[in-house]
Write a protein that holds these residues in place. Structure first.
Motif, PDB file in Angstrom:
ATOM      1  N   ARG A 164       0.867  -1.323  -0.131  1.00  0.00           N
ATOM      2  CA  ARG A 164       0.030   0.077   0.171  1.00  0.00           C
ATOM      3  C   ARG A 164       1.117   1.095   0.780  1.00  0.00           C
ATOM      4  O   ARG A 164       2.061   1.383   0.738  1.00  0.00           O
ATOM      5  CB  ARG A 164      -1.502  -0.546   1.470  1.00  0.00           C
ATOM      6  N   VAL A 165       0.847   1.904  -1.389  1.00  0.00           N
ATOM      7  CA  VAL A 165       1.732   2.979  -1.044  1.00  0.00           C
ATOM      8  C   VAL A 165       0.291   4.356  -0.581  1.00  0.00           C
ATOM      9  O   VAL A 165       0.235   4.669  -1.693  1.00  0.00           O
ATOM     10  CB  VAL A 165       2.575   3.339  -2.218  1.00  0.00           C
ATOM     11  N   ASP A 166       0.700   5.030   0.254  1.00  0.00           N
ATOM     12  CA  ASP A 166       0.297   6.059   1.111  1.00  0.00           C
ATOM     13  C   ASP A 166       0.898   7.323   0.417  1.00  0.00           C
ATOM     14  O   ASP A 166       1.612   8.061   1.303  1.00  0.00           O
ATOM     15  CB  ASP A 166      -0.137   5.761   2.057  1.00  0.00           C
ATOM     16  N   LEU A 167      -0.204   8.192  -0.759  1.00  0.00           N
ATOM     17  CA  LEU A 167       0.700   9.554  -0.138  1.00  0.00           C
ATOM     18  C   LEU A 167      -0.447  10.729  -0.703  1.00  0.00           C
ATOM     19  O   LEU A 167      -0.563  12.251  -0.608  1.00  0.00           O
ATOM     20  CB  LEU A 167       0.371   9.545  -2.107  1.00  0.00           C
ATOM     21  N   SER A 168      -1.245  10.417   0.646  1.00  0.00           N
ATOM     22  CA  SER A 168      -1.763  11.318   1.263  1.00  0.00           C
ATOM     23  C   SER A 168      -1.225  12.737   2.254  1.00  0.00           C
ATOM     24  O   SER A 168      -1.410  13.627   2.529  1.00  0.00           O
ATOM     25  CB  SER A 168      -3.119  10.577   2.655  1.00  0.00           C
ATOM     26  N   GLY A 169      -0.235  11.622   2.208  1.00  0.00           N
ATOM     27  CA  GLY A 169       0.465  12.920   3.149  1.00  0.00           C
ATOM     28  C   GLY A 169       1.464  14.097   2.201  1.00  0.00           C
ATOM     29  O   GLY A 169       2.659  14.812   1.970  1.00  0.00           O
ATOM     30  N   VAL A 170       1.466  13.363   0.689  1.00  0.00           N
ATOM     31  CA  VAL A 170       2.340  14.450  -0.594  1.00  0.00           C
ATOM     32  C   VAL A 170       1.445  16.024  -0.359  1.00  0.00           C
ATOM     33  O   VAL A 170       0.023  16.124  -1.011  1.00  0.00           O
ATOM     34  CB  VAL A 170       2.318  13.729  -1.732  1.00  0.00           C
ATOM     35  N   ARG A 171       2.453  16.670  -0.447  1.00  0.00           N
ATOM     36  CA  ARG A 171       1.700  18.477  -0.893  1.00  0.00           C
ATOM     37  C   ARG A 171       1.914  18.320  -2.048  1.00  0.00           C
ATOM     38  O   ARG A 171       1.448  19.182  -2.336  1.00  0.00           O
ATOM     39  CB  ARG A 171       2.622  19.291  -0.072  1.00  0.00           C
ATOM     40  N   HIS A 172       2.639  18.310  -3.001  1.00  0.00           N
ATOM     41  CA  HIS A 172       3.126  18.730  -4.382  1.00  0.00           C
ATOM     42  C   HIS A 172       3.867  17.201  -5.403  1.00  0.00           C
ATOM     43  O   HIS A 172       4.505  16.974  -4.141  1.00  0.00           O
ATOM     44  CB  HIS A 172       3.991  19.385  -5.016  1.00  0.00           C
ATOM     45  N   LEU A 173       3.123  17.178  -6.304  1.00  0.00           N
ATOM     46  CA  LEU A 173       2.936  15.971  -6.796  1.00  0.00           C
ATOM     47  C   LEU A 173       3.666  16.410  -8.515  1.00  0.00           C
ATOM     48  O   LEU A 173       2.621  16.523  -8.784  1.00  0.00           O
ATOM     49  CB  LEU A 173       1.836  14.517  -6.589  1.00  0.00           C
ATOM     50  N   ASP A 174       4.114  16.396  -8.844  1.00  0.00           N
ATOM     51  CA  ASP A 174       4.686  16.896 -10.411  1.00  0.00           C
ATOM     52  C   ASP A 174       4.677  15.538 -11.622  1.00  0.00           C
ATOM     53  O   ASP A 174       4.944  14.288 -10.901  1.00  0.00           O
ATOM     54  CB  ASP A 174       6.848  17.294 -10.806  1.00  0.00           C
ATOM     55  N   GLN A 175       4.896  15.982 -12.181  1.00  0.00           N
ATOM     56  CA  GLN A 175       3.926  15.252 -13.680  1.00  0.00           C
ATOM     57  C   GLN A 175       4.982  13.513 -13.814  1.00  0.00           C
ATOM     58  O   GLN A 175       4.973  12.266 -13.947  1.00  0.00           O
ATOM     59  CB  GLN A 175       4.389  15.448 -15.036  1.00  0.00           C
ATOM     60  N   ALA A 176       6.537  13.836 -13.261  1.00  0.00           N
ATOM     61  CA  ALA A 176       7.542  12.624 -13.278  1.00  0.00           C
ATOM     62  C   ALA A 176       7.101  11.698 -12.216  1.00  0.00           C
ATOM     63  O   ALA A 176       7.932  10.329 -13.168  1.00  0.00           O
ATOM     64  CB  ALA A 176       8.497  13.721 -13.222  1.00  0.00           C
ATOM     65  N   CYS A 177       6.909  11.949 -12.026  1.00  0.00           N
ATOM     66  CA  CYS A 177       7.091  11.401 -10.037  1.00  0.00           C
ATOM     67  C   CYS A 177       5.419  11.063 -10.054  1.00  0.00           C
ATOM     68  O   CYS A 177       5.520   9.059 -10.077  1.00  0.00           O
ATOM     69  CB  CYS A 177       6.882  12.341  -8.599  1.00  0.00           C
ATOM     70  N   GLY A 178       4.210  11.567 -10.467  1.00  0.00           N
ATOM     71  CA  GLY A 178       3.288  10.656 -10.694  1.00  0.00           C
ATOM     72  C   GLY A 178       3.608   9.544 -11.724  1.00  0.00           C
ATOM     73  O   GLY A 178       2.219   8.289 -11.369  1.00  0.00           O
ATOM     74  N   GLN A 179       3.475   9.644 -12.778  1.00  0.00           N
ATOM     75  CA  GLN A 179       4.124   8.986 -13.956  1.00  0.00           C
ATOM     76  C   GLN A 179       5.147   7.517 -13.548  1.00  0.00           C
ATOM     77  O   GLN A 179       4.403   6.400 -14.126  1.00  0.00           O
ATOM     78  CB  GLN A 179       4.744   9.861 -14.720  1.00  0.00           C
ATOM     79  N   ALA A 180       5.916   7.912 -12.962  1.00  0.00           N
ATOM     80  CA  ALA A 180       6.969   7.053 -12.397  1.00  0.00           C
ATOM     81  C   ALA A 180       6.037   6.025 -11.213  1.00  0.00           C
ATOM     82  O   ALA A 180       6.372   5.030 -11.084  1.00  0.00           O
ATOM     83  CB  ALA A 180       8.022   7.121 -12.038  1.00  0.00           C
ATOM     84  N   ILE A 181       5.524   6.486 -10.653  1.00  0.00           N
ATOM     85  CA  ILE A 181       4.474   5.844  -9.292  1.00  0.00           C
ATOM     86  C   ILE A 181       3.711   5.473  -9.976  1.00  0.00           C
ATOM     87  O   ILE A 181       3.795   3.569  -9.950  1.00  0.00           O
ATOM     88  CB  ILE A 181       3.967   6.662  -8.518  1.00  0.00           C
ATOM     89  N   ASP A 182       2.619   5.728 -11.333  1.00  0.00           N
ATOM     90  CA  ASP A 182       1.655   5.174 -11.537  1.00  0.00           C
ATOM     91  C   ASP A 182       2.231   3.461 -12.410  1.00  0.00           C
ATOM     92  O   ASP A 182       2.344   2.390 -13.004  1.00  0.00           O
ATOM     93  CB  ASP A 182       1.170   5.850 -12.640  1.00  0.00           C
ATOM     94  N   GLN A 183       3.335   3.717 -13.498  1.00  0.00           N
ATOM     95  CA  GLN A 183       5.049   2.558 -14.468  1.00  0.00           C
ATOM     96  C   GLN A 183       4.909   1.631 -13.120  1.00  0.00           C
ATOM     97  O   GLN A 183       4.516   0.508 -12.854  1.00  0.00           O
ATOM     98  CB  GLN A 183       5.181   3.525 -15.199  1.00  0.00           C
ATOM     99  N   TRP A 184       5.248   2.261 -12.091  1.00  0.00           N
ATOM    100  CA  TRP A 184       5.971   0.725 -11.352  1.00  0.00           C
ATOM    101  C   TRP A 184       4.698   0.069 -10.669  1.00  0.00           C
ATOM    102  O   TRP A 184       4.757  -0.851 -10.321  1.00  0.00           O
ATOM    103  CB  TRP A 184       6.276   1.783  -9.942  1.00  0.00           C
ATOM    104  N   ALA A 185       3.618   0.780 -10.408  1.00  0.00           N
ATOM    105  CA  ALA A 185       2.448  -0.118  -9.895  1.00  0.00           C
ATOM    106  C   ALA A 185       1.787  -1.004 -11.391  1.00  0.00           C
ATOM    107  O   ALA A 185       1.601  -2.225 -10.390  1.00  0.00           O
ATOM    108  CB  ALA A 185       1.123   0.754  -9.066  1.00  0.00           C
ATOM    109  N   ALA A 186       1.977  -0.458 -12.106  1.00  0.00           N
ATOM    110  CA  ALA A 186       0.785  -0.843 -13.556  1.00  0.00           C
ATOM    111  C   ALA A 186       1.580  -2.598 -13.985  1.00  0.00           C
ATOM    112  O   ALA A 186       1.299  -3.377 -14.386  1.00  0.00           O
ATOM    113  CB  ALA A 186       0.726  -0.498 -14.281  1.00  0.00           C
ATOM    114  N   GLN A 187       3.080  -2.466 -12.728  1.00  0.00           N
ATOM    115  CA  GLN A 187       4.231  -3.264 -12.743  1.00  0.00           C
ATOM    116  C   GLN A 187       4.220  -4.643 -12.487  1.00  0.00           C
ATOM    117  O   GLN A 187       4.905  -5.256 -12.074  1.00  0.00           O
ATOM    118  CB  GLN A 187       5.682  -3.018 -13.794  1.00  0.00           C
ATOM    119  N   ARG A 188       3.296  -3.956 -11.073  1.00  0.00           N
ATOM    120  CA  ARG A 188       3.601  -5.160  -9.985  1.00  0.00           C
ATOM    121  C   ARG A 188       1.794  -6.037  -9.949  1.00  0.00           C
ATOM    122  O   ARG A 188       0.865  -5.675 -10.143  1.00  0.00           O
ATOM    123  CB  ARG A 188       4.043  -4.518  -8.742  1.00  0.00           C
TER     124      ARG A 188
END
Length: 485
Positions: free
Chosen positions: A449-473
């Motif tokens: 479980r990856v909890d991002l509720s405490g993130v104040r700013h999420l740029d596009q590079a980090c958002g896409q990287a996290i989504d790609q990592w999650a899709a591969q697992r």
């Protein structure tokens, strides 16, 4: 609801006139050798430095913006002027200074002056340190009666030969002795009861008197009318445009940084930055039309003005009048001043710009800021002023972005097959390698479980990287923040 604050009554003219006259004479005596020295160090006729000093007094001195600040040719621009004259020729200098002045006026009208206060202090100190180091290197050569080389690399490579000349030739030995005498007298004079008289002037007079019988190269100053030239618009090209922009930015930065320092020296009216930027632009426009050196507000003359008891802007206007009268009535007096004396004064000015004490103090308190300073200064020495300053600004921006990208990634294990990853702070591309390294280190086949509720700013590079990592697992649950910037 508006409030009314009673303003102090302006000082009576009778109580300010004589203090301003006295201060103007002190500033004149400080400005005269510096105006000539800056011109000689810049590789242009000495008269052009005096023209700029006169304009700084009679034109900028009358304009609003700052009350105590004095303008004229600045040691900090000698490197830039010398490089520009070498690249484009002396004939193009007036056009470049004219364009820089018009750009300054435009920046002031657009209210951009205040933004110069937002530049990283490390970049400012690095810029001044780089200029100071190049200035000191160049002014070592006049001690031995030699012309300074064109590039910094040649100045450094020529130091062994310069040392040999300085200790084996009559001109070298005499020049070094007179230069050292100038610096010693200037330094010791500050400790005497007569320190109200400028130490730089006393050092120059004493050393010049001692050097009367020595075979040393000296200043040659002719008529101002012989060096004033009209602007040649046919010289305009892309390189000249770039030089205009560089002059405008560097001169504006130096003037407004000086204003901030001078405001701390007195209790009078504070500088209006945008108005002062317009005044500096008008001054440089006039200097460009006359083919003279560029001007900035200068801290040495400004501090002398404050210390001498100036009350109003009359003191800086009068100092320009004294400069004009001197060069019209007594130009031959300057012919008694050896170039080694001017070199000593400029070495002192360059050392103040370099300010090793400040560099060491910054290194002890903030190593990252000190790295930005060293990078800026080093690139100025190795390349040029514009490249070094822009690189320093970029490094300062990256450092700031890194500092604000505070990211905490905490992995907690729940049982044998469940991991909880809590991400807090600002998730930007600068922290992406660290974030991915943590996520990719989690064992396969486990629920995450990856909890991002405490993130104040999420740029596009980090958002896409996290989504790609999650899709591969398999078995990944993402808890997105409710809203991010």
């Amino acid at each position: 609801m508006s409030t009314y604050t009673e303003q102090p009554a302006p000082p009576r003219r009778a109580t300010t006139f004589w203090p301003d006259v006295g201060a103007s004479l002190v500033v004149f005596l400080v400005a005269l050798p510096l105006c000539v020295g800056v011109a000689v160090a810049s590789g242009v006729p000495a008269e052009l430095g005096i023209v700029t000093g006169v304009v700084g007094g009679l034109v900028v001195g009358l304009l609003p913006g700052s009350t105590m600040q004095v303008s004229g040719p600045a040691a900090g621009l000698t490197v830039l002027v010398a490089d520009t004259v070498a690249a484009h020729g002396l004939a193009a200098l007036g056009l470049i200074v004219l364009g820089a002045g018009l750009l300054q006026v435009a920046m002031g009208v657009l209210r951009l002056g205040r933004w110069f206060r937002a530049i990283s202090p490390a970049v400012v100190q690095g810029m001044l340190a780089g200029i100071g180091l190049v200035l000191v290197l160049g002014q070592l050569y006049p001690f031995a009666g030699q012309d300074q080389p064109a590039t910094t690399g040649e100045k450094i490579a020529g130091l062994p030969g310069l040392l040999l000349t300085a200790v084996t030739t009559p001109v070298g030995l005499s020049g070094v002795a007179i230069g050292v005498l100038t610096l010693v007298v200037t330094g010791l004079w500050k400790r005497t009861p007569l320190r109200a008289v400028p130490g730089m002037l006393v050092g120059a007079v004493v050393a010049s008197a001692v050097a009367l019988l020595l075979p040393l190269p000296r200043i040659s100053v002719g008529s101002l009318g012989d060096v004033v030239s009209a602007v040649d618009l046919s010289l305009f090209d892309a390189g000249v445009l770039g030089a205009m922009l560089t002059f405008a930015l560097v001169a504006s930065a130096e003037s407004l940084f000086s204003a901030a320092a001078v405001d701390r020296m007195h209790d009078g009216p504070r500088t209006r930055y945008d108005t002062e930027l317009v005044a500096q632009g008008v001054g440089n426009t006039v200097c460009g039309l006359l083919g003279a050196l560029p001007m900035t507000a200068v801290i040495v003359r400004s501090s002398a003005n404050v210390d001498a008891g100036a009350r109003t802007r009359l003191s800086r206007v009068l100092h320009g009048a004294w400069l004009l009268l001197f060069v019209v009535l007594l130009p031959g007096v300057l012919a008694y001043v050896p170039l080694a004396v001017l070199a000593a004064l400029l070495v002192q000015a360059g050392w103040k710009l370099l300010s090793p004490g400040r560099v060491l103090a910054l290194a002890r308190t903030d190593r990252a800021e000190a790295a930005v300073l060293v990078l800026t200064a080093g690139l100025i020495v190795l390349t040029d002023l514009l490249t070094g300053t822009l690189a320093g600004l970029l490094a300062a921006v990256v450092k700031t972005a890194w500092d604000v990208s505070r990211l905490s990634v905490t992995v907690t294990r729940h049982g044998e097959d469940h991991h909880h990853v809590a991400v807090r702070g600002n998730a930007t591309f600068l922290r992406l390698p660290e974030l991915l390294e943590t996520l990719e280190a989690l064992p396969d086949g486990r629920r995450v479980r990856v909890d991002l509720s405490g993130v104040r700013h999420l740029d596009q590079a980090c958002g896409q990287a996290i989504d790609q990592w999650a899709a591969q697992r398999q078995g990944v649950e993402l808890i997105h923040p409710a809203a991010v910037d």
